[in-house]
Design a protein around this motif. Structure first.
Motif, short mmCIF file in Angstrom:
data_model
loop_
_atom_site.label_atom_id
_atom_site.label_comp_id
_atom_site.label_asym_id
_atom_site.label_seq_id
_atom_site.Cartn_x
_atom_site.Cartn_y
_atom_site.Cartn_z
N GLU A 155 0.82 -1.22 0.00
CA GLU A 155 0.00 0.00 0.00
C GLU A 155 0.85 1.27 0.00
O GLU A 155 0.33 2.37 -0.14
CB GLU A 155 -0.91 0.03 1.24
CG GLU A 155 -1.91 -1.10 1.33
CD GLU A 155 -3.06 -0.91 0.33
OE1 GLU A 155 -3.90 -0.02 0.56
OE2 GLU A 155 -3.08 -1.65 -0.68
N GLN A 156 2.16 1.08 0.21
CA GLN A 156 3.04 2.24 0.39
C GLN A 156 3.61 2.72 -0.95
O GLN A 156 4.49 2.10 -1.51
CB GLN A 156 4.19 1.82 1.32
CG GLN A 156 5.31 2.83 1.48
CD GLN A 156 4.90 4.03 2.30
OE1 GLN A 156 4.43 3.89 3.42
NE2 GLN A 156 5.06 5.21 1.72
N PRO A 157 3.09 3.86 -1.47
CA PRO A 157 3.65 4.35 -2.73
C PRO A 157 5.09 4.81 -2.50
O PRO A 157 5.37 5.47 -1.50
CB PRO A 157 2.77 5.56 -3.09
CG PRO A 157 1.67 5.60 -2.09
CD PRO A 157 2.09 4.78 -0.91
N PRO A 202 14.39 14.02 0.42
CA PRO A 202 14.42 13.62 1.83
C PRO A 202 14.43 12.10 1.99
O PRO A 202 14.21 11.36 1.03
CB PRO A 202 13.11 14.19 2.40
CG PRO A 202 12.51 15.03 1.34
CD PRO A 202 13.19 14.76 0.05
N ASN A 203 14.70 11.64 3.21
CA ASN A 203 14.61 10.20 3.51
C ASN A 203 13.24 9.67 3.14
O ASN A 203 12.23 10.31 3.42
CB ASN A 203 14.83 9.95 5.00
CG ASN A 203 16.31 9.94 5.35
OD1 ASN A 203 17.15 9.65 4.49
ND2 ASN A 203 16.61 10.28 6.59
N GLY A 204 13.21 8.52 2.52
CA GLY A 204 11.94 7.89 2.19
C GLY A 204 11.26 8.48 0.97
O GLY A 204 10.09 8.21 0.71
N SER A 205 11.98 9.29 0.19
CA SER A 205 11.36 9.96 -0.96
C SER A 205 11.40 9.11 -2.23
O SER A 205 10.96 9.56 -3.29
CB SER A 205 12.01 11.32 -1.20
OG SER A 205 13.38 11.17 -1.48
N GLY A 206 11.97 7.91 -2.13
CA GLY A 206 11.92 6.99 -3.26
C GLY A 206 13.20 6.91 -4.09
O GLY A 206 13.21 6.29 -5.16
N LYS A 207 14.30 7.48 -3.60
CA LYS A 207 15.54 7.52 -4.38
C LYS A 207 16.08 6.11 -4.67
O LYS A 207 16.38 5.78 -5.81
CB LYS A 207 16.60 8.36 -3.65
CG LYS A 207 16.17 9.79 -3.36
CD LYS A 207 17.25 10.59 -2.66
CE LYS A 207 17.64 10.09 -1.28
NZ LYS A 207 16.57 10.20 -0.26
N THR A 208 16.24 5.33 -3.61
CA THR A 208 16.78 3.97 -3.80
C THR A 208 15.84 3.14 -4.66
O THR A 208 16.27 2.40 -5.54
CB THR A 208 17.01 3.30 -2.43
OG1 THR A 208 17.97 4.06 -1.71
CG2 THR A 208 17.51 1.88 -2.57
N THR A 209 14.55 3.29 -4.39
CA THR A 209 13.57 2.55 -5.19
C THR A 209 13.68 2.91 -6.66
O THR A 209 13.68 2.03 -7.54
CB THR A 209 12.14 2.84 -4.67
OG1 THR A 209 12.08 2.52 -3.28
CG2 THR A 209 11.10 2.04 -5.43
N LEU A 210 13.82 4.19 -6.95
CA LEU A 210 13.94 4.64 -8.34
C LEU A 210 15.19 4.04 -8.99
O LEU A 210 15.15 3.58 -10.14
CB LEU A 210 13.97 6.17 -8.41
CG LEU A 210 13.90 6.72 -9.84
CD1 LEU A 210 12.52 6.50 -10.44
CD2 LEU A 210 14.25 8.20 -9.88
P1 ADP Z 1 14.98 6.89 -0.11
O1 ADP Z 1 16.01 6.11 -0.86
O2 ADP Z 1 14.67 8.22 -0.74
O3 ADP Z 1 15.27 7.02 1.35
P2 ADP Z 1 13.32 4.54 -0.49
O4 ADP Z 1 13.24 4.29 -1.95
O5 ADP Z 1 14.27 3.70 0.29
O6 ADP Z 1 13.58 6.09 -0.23
O7 ADP Z 1 11.88 4.35 0.14
C1 ADP Z 1 10.71 4.95 -0.39
C2 ADP Z 1 9.51 4.52 0.44
O8 ADP Z 1 9.30 3.12 0.31
C3 ADP Z 1 9.65 4.79 1.94
O9 ADP Z 1 8.39 5.12 2.44
C4 ADP Z 1 10.11 3.46 2.48
O10 ADP Z 1 9.71 3.31 3.81
C5 ADP Z 1 9.40 2.48 1.58
N1 ADP Z 1 10.16 1.24 1.39
C6 ADP Z 1 11.43 1.13 0.92
N2 ADP Z 1 11.81 -0.15 0.83
C7 ADP Z 1 10.75 -0.88 1.26
C8 ADP Z 1 10.52 -2.28 1.39
N3 ADP Z 1 11.44 -3.18 1.06
N4 ADP Z 1 9.31 -2.66 1.84
C9 ADP Z 1 8.36 -1.76 2.18
N5 ADP Z 1 8.51 -0.44 2.06
C10 ADP Z 1 9.69 0.01 1.61
#
Ligand code: ADP
Length: 246
Positions: free
Chosen positions: A16-18, A38-46
């Motif tokens: 559920e977490q975008p 900021p922290n949690g802004s989706g950088k690593t995910t991207l």
């Molecule tokens: P950043 O790199 O900018 O700190 P992330 O891409 O790590 O951001 O995370 C983006 C969002 O996804 C955050 O709300 C984080 O809590 C959530 N998130 C990251 N990895 C996971 C995961 N493996 N399972 C669930 N939520 C995640």
């Protein structure tokens, strides 16, 4: 020229977490892109989406003009993950062996040729860790390990380097040297995508900046970013700007 990477309307949620919402972004060949937010802004995910380590819920991602889902030129990409951790560290391998892994993309697991050995030596020299070549990777400091992973990418002739906060836990002096190294690799034509929380490093080193807040909230060249309100919007109120002195 074909972009190194192209994302179009890319969206990804963890349940559920975008995490990344409707991001459209191109990275040109030879670019040094700083990915901030900021922290949690989706950088690593991207970054993981871009490298094909995660599959988007919707949208389109291309690497070197090829859909990432069928991308088959892994040797062109060097990835240095967050916090200098890597599977290699749990194995009893030397720095030279880690860097040699970069050649297996070319040589398979057969014996390395003279050319492969030359490439390994050159990569070690470029990142200035020739003297550490026979040390166990796990015995190196964070900054030294990051250099070894970059050498591995150089040995594989990667032309895209993706780095996720590579200098966490690295002392200020080594950090500066590390970013000088990245800049010199970029000058040699290697495309760099860097996640870095120190905005001063990014505005000093990157030629483009993408600012994330789940959405892509600003993207452009560094100069226009510095002059725009995006910097103050993104960092001013929270006081997270870290001035960088030469
Ligand atoms: P950043 O790199 O900018 O700190 P992330 O891409 O790590 O951001 O995370 C983006 C969002 O996804 C955050 O709300 C984080 O809590 C959530 N998130 C990251 N990895 C996971 C995961 N493996 N399972 C669930 N939520 C995640």
């Amino acid at each position: 020229m074909t972009d190194v990477a192209h994302l179009e309307n890319v969206t990804f949620s963890y349940g559920e977490q975008p995490a990344v919402t409707d991001v459209t972004l191109s990275i040109g060949a030879g670019e040094f892109l700083g990915l901030i937010g900021p922290n949690g802004s989706g950088k690593t995910t991207l970054l993981h989406l871009l490298l094909g380590l995660l599959e988007p819920d919707s949208g389109r991602i291309e690497l070197f003009g090829q859909p990432v889902s069928s991308f088959d030129q892994g040797e062109r990409i060097g990835y240095v993950s967050q916090g200098a951790t890597d599977r290699a560290e749990t194995m009893p391998v030397t720095v030279r062996e880690v860097v040699r892994m970069g050649r297996f993309a070319h040589a398979g697991h057969s014996r390395l040729s003279e050319e492969d050995r030359t490439a390994v030596d050159a990569a070690l020299a470029t990142v200035d860790i020739v003297n550490l070549a026979e040390r166990r990777i796990g015995s190196l400091s964070g900054g030294q390990r990051q250099r070894a992973y970059i050498a591995r990418a150089l040995a594989s002739e990667a032309d895209l380097l993706a780095l996720d906060e590579p200098t966490v836990g690295v002392d200020a002096e080594s950090r500066d040297a590390f970013y000088k190294l990245l800049a010199s690799l970029n000058e040699r034509g290697i495309t760099i995508v860097l996640i870095e929380h120190d905005i001063g490093v990014v505005t000093d080193r990157a030629d483009h900046i993408a600012c994330l807040n789940t959405h892509l909230y600003h993207h452009g060249d560094t100069e226009s970013f510095v002059e725009s309100d995006a910097l103050a919007d993104a960092y001013g109120a929270s006081g997270r700007i870290v001035q960088h002195h030469h």
